[in-house]
Motif scaffolding. Sequence first.
Motif, short mmCIF file in Angstrom:
data_model
loop_
_atom_site.label_atom_id
_atom_site.label_comp_id
_atom_site.label_asym_id
_atom_site.label_seq_id
_atom_site.Cartn_x
_atom_site.Cartn_y
_atom_site.Cartn_z
N GLY A 31 0.80 -1.22 0.00
CA GLY A 31 0.00 0.00 0.00
C GLY A 31 0.84 1.27 0.00
O GLY A 31 0.29 2.37 0.13
N THR A 32 2.16 1.11 -0.17
CA THR A 32 3.08 2.24 -0.18
C THR A 32 3.41 2.63 -1.62
O THR A 32 3.47 1.77 -2.50
N ASP A 33 3.64 3.89 -1.86
CA ASP A 33 4.03 4.35 -3.19
C ASP A 33 5.32 3.65 -3.62
O ASP A 33 6.36 3.77 -2.96
N TRP A 34 5.29 2.93 -4.72
CA TRP A 34 6.44 2.14 -5.17
C TRP A 34 7.66 3.02 -5.47
O TRP A 34 8.80 2.54 -5.42
N ARG A 35 7.44 4.28 -5.75
CA ARG A 35 8.55 5.16 -6.08
C ARG A 35 9.53 5.32 -4.91
O ARG A 35 10.71 5.59 -5.12
N LYS A 36 9.03 5.13 -3.69
CA LYS A 36 9.90 5.23 -2.53
C LYS A 36 10.98 4.15 -2.52
O LYS A 36 12.03 4.31 -1.89
N ALA A 37 10.71 3.05 -3.21
CA ALA A 37 11.66 1.93 -3.23
C ALA A 37 12.64 1.99 -4.39
O ALA A 37 13.47 1.08 -4.54
#
Length: 267
Positions: A31-37
């Motif tokens: 549920g987290t924005d994939w861009r953070k990874a």
Amino acid sequence: FLYHLGLGDDKVKQGKRLRPFMTLLCCSGTGTDWRKALPAAAAIELIHNFSLIHDDIEDNGKIRRGKDSVWIKWGLAQGLNAGDAMFVSAFDVIQQLESETTVGIAMNASKLLAKTCGKLTEGQYLDIDFEKRKKASVNEYLTMIEGKTAALISCCTKMGALIGGLSEDDQEIYFQFGRSLGIAFQIYDDWLGVWGEEEIMGKTSTGDILEKKKTLPIILGIENSERFSREMQAPVVDPLKVSKLANWLSEDGIEQLTIDAFTQWTD
């Protein structure tokens, strides 16, 4: 870097990018924005490609993704340097997680990547050691590929869960998913190493038998095919016999056993 990664030339293969994709996908699954990874995904891809550069040197691999491997093009010394530089760059890149998440998550991500590199090295050690031995068991093989291949893929899935802020228990679930996927991936790669088409793989499919590498088809062949086992006891494998040996493995049921093992880890 650009040459090995296939960047800057649309006509050459660039690799599957499976590992960074898995990292981003698992992060998104929390549920987290994939861009953070993205920093972690880039770091993991650099580690993967560092390992490929060194693997080609250790395995005498001359072709990678349909072209000369790095050490063939620039020599052994520069090949080692290129791999080392890619390794260091990965840990520089992953620190950028601090600006995307928290200092704590960035530190834990770096620790996870470092621990994974240790497992990769152990797996590669076992892989090379197996080449000197006449036999290796299936259980020993599974231990080897859990380090050589599954370690980095399970790192991807756990990394996504870590960046997504999941609990340690939930991170372990993601880790075990990646482990099973990585083992299945290597078994399929071993199948390609005997029966795959060179045009599709971008590398020769004769190397595993010629080098007498203890991949799953070869281990199962030594255990279950007397004629194949006899040929593997010879000091060297005749390159002209490789196709015949691969056919023997198919005729003696080894190919099906390999496919069954792959299916077991994907169920």
